[in-house]
Scaffold this active site. Structure first.
Site, PDB file in Angstrom:
ATOM      1  N   ASP A   5       0.866  -1.191   0.000  1.00 45.00           N
ATOM      2  CA  ASP A   5       0.000   0.000   0.000  1.00 45.00           C
ATOM      3  C   ASP A   5       0.897   1.234   0.000  1.00 45.00           C
ATOM      4  O   ASP A   5       1.829   1.348   0.797  1.00 45.00           O
ATOM      5  CB  ASP A   5      -0.894  -0.026   1.250  1.00 45.00           C
ATOM      6  CG  ASP A   5      -1.945   1.087   1.241  1.00 45.00           C
ATOM      7  OD1 ASP A   5      -3.151   0.768   1.268  1.00 45.00           O
ATOM      8  OD2 ASP A   5      -1.558   2.282   1.227  1.00 45.00           O
ATOM      9  N   ASP A 102      -4.143   2.252  -4.956  1.00 43.18           N
ATOM     10  CA  ASP A 102      -2.802   2.307  -4.351  1.00 43.18           C
ATOM     11  C   ASP A 102      -2.453   1.067  -3.541  1.00 43.18           C
ATOM     12  O   ASP A 102      -1.551   1.106  -2.725  1.00 43.18           O
ATOM     13  CB  ASP A 102      -2.620   3.591  -3.529  1.00 43.18           C
ATOM     14  CG  ASP A 102      -3.086   3.455  -2.090  1.00 43.18           C
ATOM     15  OD1 ASP A 102      -4.052   2.704  -1.856  1.00 43.18           O
ATOM     16  OD2 ASP A 102      -2.470   4.082  -1.215  1.00 43.18           O
ATOM     17  N   GLU A 103      -3.133  -0.050  -3.805  1.00 44.51           N
ATOM     18  CA  GLU A 103      -2.813  -1.251  -3.032  1.00 44.51           C
ATOM     19  C   GLU A 103      -3.044  -2.525  -3.822  1.00 44.51           C
ATOM     20  O   GLU A 103      -3.901  -2.575  -4.707  1.00 44.51           O
ATOM     21  CB  GLU A 103      -3.615  -1.285  -1.733  1.00 44.51           C
ATOM     22  CG  GLU A 103      -5.094  -1.143  -1.934  1.00 44.51           C
ATOM     23  CD  GLU A 103      -5.882  -1.175  -0.623  1.00 44.51           C
ATOM     24  OE1 GLU A 103      -5.499  -1.922   0.289  1.00 44.51           O
ATOM     25  OE2 GLU A 103      -6.884  -0.465  -0.546  1.00 44.51           O
TER      26      GLU A 103
HETATM   27  P1  TTP Z   1      -5.186   5.079   1.688  1.00 43.38           P
HETATM   28  O1  TTP Z   1      -4.214   4.029   1.272  1.00 43.38           O
HETATM   29  O2  TTP Z   1      -6.212   4.733   2.723  1.00 43.38           O
HETATM   30  O3  TTP Z   1      -4.463   6.390   2.197  1.00 43.38           O
HETATM   31  P2  TTP Z   1      -3.065   7.019   1.835  1.00 43.38           P
HETATM   32  O4  TTP Z   1      -2.346   6.245   0.799  1.00 43.38           O
HETATM   33  O5  TTP Z   1      -3.299   8.453   1.554  1.00 43.38           O
HETATM   34  O6  TTP Z   1      -2.288   6.983   3.199  1.00 43.38           O
HETATM   35  P3  TTP Z   1      -1.608   5.761   3.919  1.00 43.38           P
HETATM   36  O7  TTP Z   1      -0.152   6.093   3.934  1.00 43.38           O
HETATM   37  O8  TTP Z   1      -2.190   5.759   5.286  1.00 43.38           O
HETATM   38  O9  TTP Z   1      -1.914   4.541   3.113  1.00 43.38           O
HETATM   39  O10 TTP Z   1      -5.993   5.603   0.430  1.00 43.38           O
HETATM   40  C1  TTP Z   1      -5.344   5.721  -0.817  1.00 43.38           C
HETATM   41  C2  TTP Z   1      -5.840   6.882  -1.564  1.00 43.38           C
HETATM   42  O11 TTP Z   1      -7.243   6.790  -1.756  1.00 43.38           O
HETATM   43  C3  TTP Z   1      -5.624   8.199  -0.843  1.00 43.38           C
HETATM   44  O12 TTP Z   1      -4.353   8.770  -1.086  1.00 43.38           O
HETATM   45  C4  TTP Z   1      -6.712   9.044  -1.415  1.00 43.38           C
HETATM   46  C5  TTP Z   1      -7.806   8.100  -1.716  1.00 43.38           C
HETATM   47  N1  TTP Z   1      -8.836   8.232  -0.678  1.00 43.38           N
HETATM   48  C6  TTP Z   1      -9.851   9.140  -0.866  1.00 43.38           C
HETATM   49  O13 TTP Z   1      -9.907   9.824  -1.893  1.00 43.38           O
HETATM   50  N2  TTP Z   1     -10.797   9.280   0.111  1.00 43.38           N
HETATM   51  C7  TTP Z   1     -10.753   8.547   1.289  1.00 43.38           C
HETATM   52  O14 TTP Z   1     -11.625   8.714   2.166  1.00 43.38           O
HETATM   53  C8  TTP Z   1      -9.681   7.595   1.470  1.00 43.38           C
HETATM   54  C9  TTP Z   1      -9.564   6.795   2.730  1.00 43.38           C
HETATM   55  C10 TTP Z   1      -8.769   7.476   0.461  1.00 43.38           C
HETATM   56 MG    MG Z   2      -2.134   4.185   0.909  1.00 40.83          MG
END
Ligand code: TTP
Ligand code: MG
Length: 334
Positions: A5, A102-103
């Site tokens: 991720d 992103d995962e």
């Molecule tokens: P995440 O992987 O939950 O968040 P992240 O990559 O920003 O942070 P982390 O380092 O904790 O993984 O979500 C991935 C992307 O999805 C995030 O960058 C933006 C999008 N997203 C939204 O647009 N709205 C939301 O409510 C969430 C949780 C994510």
């Molecule tokens: Mg992320």
């Protein structure tokens, strides 16, 4: 199983093209203007230190972190970055299951998963300049949850040996697939931690929450998960549209027209896939969000049927208070 991720995904992509902003709190959301309505999509870790997180109104984010740099959402750029990341993962592992933009999961053979995880992080960084975290587990559930404990920029292994030590005392919605609503229902049954849920008799929970859901919840709390990593291309389970209105909608005839319009837009996007259920999201002033769904008698691609289903779902909202956001989500048949 490995789960990869990206760290602060959207903010990290923005930093690639604005390196001068590195180290500053960054908020990506809406059209980048905190004076307008909209919510945070991603906050950089520097901004998270001020209590800014995904889903927070931009205005609140600006209040909590006045020095933050606000940037508009640029979906095309993030999708291109996502594609590069997935290509780098596929070049390494034979079976990659994309879980979101992103995962992804990878199933690997070998006896040194930490070394594999470090190599994956290195390759993603080399190909894209982006940092990621990696979770390791015996199954997808363990790997997905492990990633959160590796963040940022780390690797964490969650196995049967440390499962309860790490998760036992946490609330049930710490588990993958258990949201706030389910956690609340479990809480009403006196089940408020992962350990309590794991110790619950699956039959008893089946009687309360349904023959499939009850036992599934108990298995999840025990760290059990049977689904393999599949290399089949990623297929979204749902498709949605939502709009944040810059002025309040207080006329519910207008709300109904907007819902019908959004439903027609969604219907235009679904690309001949059959929809089983339509869910409507309403965010009231100041910021209370509710959802209600309507299950179609038969899965369909029909535009009028989807529009009617959305209006039916809207009918389940009893409060006719002013609205700031509306959304329509089509869930495809499985
Ligand atoms: P995440 O992987 O939950 O968040 P992240 O990559 O920003 O942070 P982390 O380092 O904790 O993984 O979500 C991935 C992307 O999805 C995030 O960058 C933006 C999008 N997203 C939204 O647009 N709205 C939301 O409510 C969430 C949780 C994510
Ligand atoms: Mg992320």
């Amino acid at each position: 199983m490995l789960h990869v991720d990206l760290d602060q995904f959207l903010a990290a992509v923005e930093l690639l093209r604005h390196p001068e902003l590195r180290g500053r709190p960054i908020v990506v959301g809406g059209d980048g203007d905190p004076a307008k309505r909209g919510v945070v999509s991603t906050a950089s870790y520097e901004a998270r230190a001020f209590g800014v997180h995904s889903g927070l109104p931009l205005r609140t984010a600006a209040r909590r972190c006045p020095d933050a740099v606000f940037l508009p959402v640029d979906r095309a750029v993030y999708e291109a970055a996502s594609a590069q990341v997935m290509a780098a993962l596929r070049a390494y592992g034979p079976v990659v299951e994309v879980l979101g933009w992103d995962e992804a999961f990878l199933a690997l053979d070998g006896d040194d998963p930490e070394a594999a995880a470090a190599e994956l992080r290195r390759r993603v960084r080399e190909a894209t300049g982006l940092d990621s975290s990696v979770g390791i587990g015996r199954n997808k559930l363990q790997a997905k949850l492990a990633t959160g404990f590796g963040k940022p920029g780390g690797v964490f292994r969650l196995t049967d040996d440390n499962w309860y030590e790490v998760l036992g005392d946490r609330p049930t919605d710490a588990l993958w697939g258990i949201g706030r609503k389910t956690a609340r229902r479990l809480g009403e049954l006196g089940i408020d931690t992962v350990r309590r849920l794991a110790e619950t008799d699956p039959e008893e929970l089946a009687a309360r929450l349904g023959p499939a859901t009850g036992p599934w919840l108990v298995r999840t709390a025990r760290g059990e998960h049977a689904e393999p990593v599949t290399g089949t291309p990623y297929v979204a389970r749902s498709l949605s549209r939502e709009v944040t209105y810059q002025r309040d909608l207080d006329d519910w005839d207008e709300v109904r027209r907007e819902i019908a319009r959004l439903a027609r837009e969604v219907a235009g996007d679904i690309d001949a896939r059959r929809v089983a259920r339509v869910v409507v999201k309403v965010r009231y002033i100041p910021f209370t969000t509710r959802t209600h769904g309507h299950t179609l008698g038969e899965p369909t691609t029909d535009r009028t049927a989807l529009e009617q289903a959305a209006v039916a779902a809207l009918g389940r909202f009893t409060a006719r208070r002013p609205v700031r956001l509306l959304g329509v989500r089509a869930e495809f048949e499985r």
